[in-house]
Motif scaffolding. Structure first.
Motif, PDB file in Angstrom:
ATOM      1  N   ASP A   1      45.396  -9.143  62.821  1.00 27.24           N
ATOM      2  CA  ASP A   1      45.809  -8.042  63.696  1.00 27.24           C
ATOM      3  C   ASP A   1      45.169  -8.197  65.076  1.00 27.24           C
ATOM      4  O   ASP A   1      44.013  -8.581  65.204  1.00 27.24           O
ATOM      5  CB  ASP A   1      45.329  -6.702  63.122  1.00 27.24           C
TER       6      ASP A   1
ATOM      7  N   VAL B   1      51.757 -15.785  58.007  1.00 32.54           N
ATOM      8  CA  VAL B   1      51.510 -14.345  57.905  1.00 32.54           C
ATOM      9  C   VAL B   1      50.935 -13.875  59.242  1.00 32.54           C
ATOM     10  O   VAL B   1      49.893 -14.366  59.673  1.00 32.54           O
ATOM     11  CB  VAL B   1      50.506 -14.044  56.768  1.00 32.54           C
TER      12      VAL B   1
ATOM     13  N   GLY C   1      49.745 -10.558  61.641  1.00 31.56           N
ATOM     14  CA  GLY C   1      49.286  -9.177  61.502  1.00 31.56           C
ATOM     15  C   GLY C   1      50.029  -8.185  62.388  1.00 31.56           C
ATOM     16  O   GLY C   1      51.106  -8.467  62.925  1.00 31.56           O
ATOM     17  N   SER C   2      49.408  -7.024  62.557  1.00 29.83           N
ATOM     18  CA  SER C   2      49.957  -5.952  63.379  1.00 29.83           C
ATOM     19  C   SER C   2      49.367  -6.013  64.793  1.00 29.83           C
ATOM     20  O   SER C   2      48.245  -6.488  64.977  1.00 29.83           O
ATOM     21  CB  SER C   2      49.582  -4.596  62.762  1.00 29.83           C
ATOM     22  N   ASN C   3      50.117  -5.518  65.771  1.00 29.93           N
ATOM     23  CA  ASN C   3      49.645  -5.435  67.155  1.00 29.93           C
ATOM     24  C   ASN C   3      49.191  -6.793  67.700  1.00 29.93           C
ATOM     25  O   ASN C   3      48.221  -6.889  68.457  1.00 29.93           O
ATOM     26  CB  ASN C   3      48.500  -4.418  67.278  1.00 29.93           C
ATOM     27  N   VAL C   4      49.892  -7.840  67.305  1.00 31.33           N
ATOM     28  CA  VAL C   4      49.618  -9.218  67.742  1.00 31.33           C
ATOM     29  C   VAL C   4      50.536  -9.544  68.919  1.00 31.33           C
ATOM     30  O   VAL C   4      51.629  -8.986  69.018  1.00 31.33           O
ATOM     31  CB  VAL C   4      49.886 -10.175  66.551  1.00 31.33           C
TER      32      VAL C   4
END
Lengths: 230, 230, 230
Positions: free
Chosen positions: A105, A84, A86-89
């Motif tokens: 993230d 999984v 995250g965002s903006n990784v």
């Protein structure tokens, strides 16, 4: 945009504006967020979830000033089943994330790193190159994991911990060596670990401690400079 | 989308979904990442590389609570030849990045800042407004460089260092002053520098030190509070 | 892309490539940046400004290793009138940002959090779940605000402060409890607060202090371990 050489499994959900470059392979039941960018050669297992605005498979870059020029990252980024992200990784090439790994993230992982099964890389944590992270490790939010470091299985690293690998700070004419954290050790939040220290198995480091020497297995250390509790 | 007023040099590679606003000027041999956003008036030299999902030339913003309202950033963002900017970076207007500067992923630089030639701003480092960074400086990953600070040439700042400029913490009715770090000084990882301290030329600050007073040139200090080593 | 169920007020400026999912409601005079992502059910008041590449209304996610599985965030993200959100920000569902709140670039706020009117969440600050932040609070750049924490009105938290809520570090079989920071207290930069400590009203914590015990109202503490100044 999906490049024509991309292999896509069944039941893949692709966000708006996602960019999938050449030679990417995507397993079944993968979700990819809006405006995510999957760069060339990246291999994504089944059941992987990828957040919005995330970059996977970035190449290395540098400028003239860098004491040690990064090697061109050869291998692809490999993300195993059930991970999984995250965002903006941002995750580089030549990284392997094991089954069920969680990356929060805004975290970032440089090249030549492995992260073992079910480990957690917290939000905004930064992992440098040439580092090995074991299985079921927790790296909490905001940690800085330096290059040339080893973290064994089941280690817990609290939020905002800082590590270093460069004893002479930028001279660049010697071997770099980050800390080694042995199996099951626990590091309190905002602790500072100096280059090449060894934290023994199941040792405990207090919050805010500054660790300048090796800490034996099973011991607790705290303070600045960090001392072993009797 | 590229605005019609944009000037673009030769051999420019533009990523998918990149947004280039009005009056931007882009030199030759520039690479711009996917979904990068180049805001109005930004000037980009030749040979510059810009990562994915990066914002260049952001304007200032604020709310009512801020003790000091930011000035409207007048000048544009100027990026000189050969600079390398990472992914998911945010850089404001009224900034000048010198030739060959490197800015890591997720770093951010506020308005009214200059960064000298070949300096490195590490991943996730935050640079506040009104700060001057010299040439060949290294600001490592995760550093916090406060406002109203001066960093001279060839300084090395280790990962996660923290600085401050606000002695009375948010009262807002006096002059702010960040630390001054003189030429060639080295700061260990996760060190804390208080407002207005001066770190002398070639001084060395230990990892995790808390520096509450000026440190003379060539001396080494460590501990909490930081003391000069005899 | 704007979903057909979205309600949009007057004078809304929508960036290039912005994605607005189903059931989003947007007030009058709102500005939304390029490639911003507004996820389903998010409610945005009038006069709100949202930066580029920002994700609003993210759902929770987890892996098997997490000691405490996050609850599915029920309610939507609600952003009240006049709030200002930076670029490359990530905010989860089940968050309420009060009127005029400011959230800096690259900050992130998890589920089940409230932020009171006119408070500031600095750039790159991370706020964990189940935390309550009062009105006119300043959380400076790079702070780590742990889960299960309470910050009362008019508190000032300096850059890079670190907090924790997990006394036994990852064991997961007990109650988590973050610090409580009472009204008007001030925390210096890079200070470390241990789980469940109470910082009294108008107390002052020095930069780099490591606070292991409660600090009475109006007192000043510093050092490692932190001691109250006589």
């Amino acid at each position: 945009m999906i490049h024509e050489t991309v292999k896509v499994g069944k039941n893949v959900v692709l966000g708006e504006g996602a960019v999938i470059e050449e030679n990417v392979a995507i397993g079944d039941n993968v979700t990819i967020g809006h405006h995510a960018i999957i760069k060339k050669d990246t291999q994504i297992g089944s059941g992987v979830m990828i957040g919005d605005l995330t970059v996977l498979g970035k190449g290395t870059s540098s400028n003239k000033k860098m004491a040690r020029q990064p090697k061109k990252a050869g291998g692809p980024l490999v993300i195993e089943d059930g991970a999984v992200i995250g965002s903006n990784v941002v995750i580089y090439r030549d990284v392997c994330l094991g089954k069920g790994v969680f990356v929060g993230d805004m975290a970032s992982i440089r090249e030549n790193v492995t992260v073992g099964e079910e480990s957690i890389i917290g939000r905004s944590a930064m992992v440098e190159n040439n580092t090995k992270i074991g299985c079921r490790v927790t790296v909490q939010t905001g940690c800085y994991i330096t290059a040339d470091m080893e973290i064994e299985d089941e280690v817990f690293i609290g939020p905002c911990c800082s590590t270093s690998n460069d004893k002479y700070m930028g001279m660049g004419n010697y071997q770099y060596k980050g800390p080694t954290i042995k199996r099951g050790a626990k590091i309190g939040n905002n602790a500072t670990l100096l280059p090449s220290v060894v934290i023994g198995e199941h040792a405990v480091i207090g919050a805010g401690a500054v660790i300048t020497r090796d800490i034996p297995a099973g011991k607790t250390a705290y303070g600045n400079p960090g001392r072993v509790m009797k």
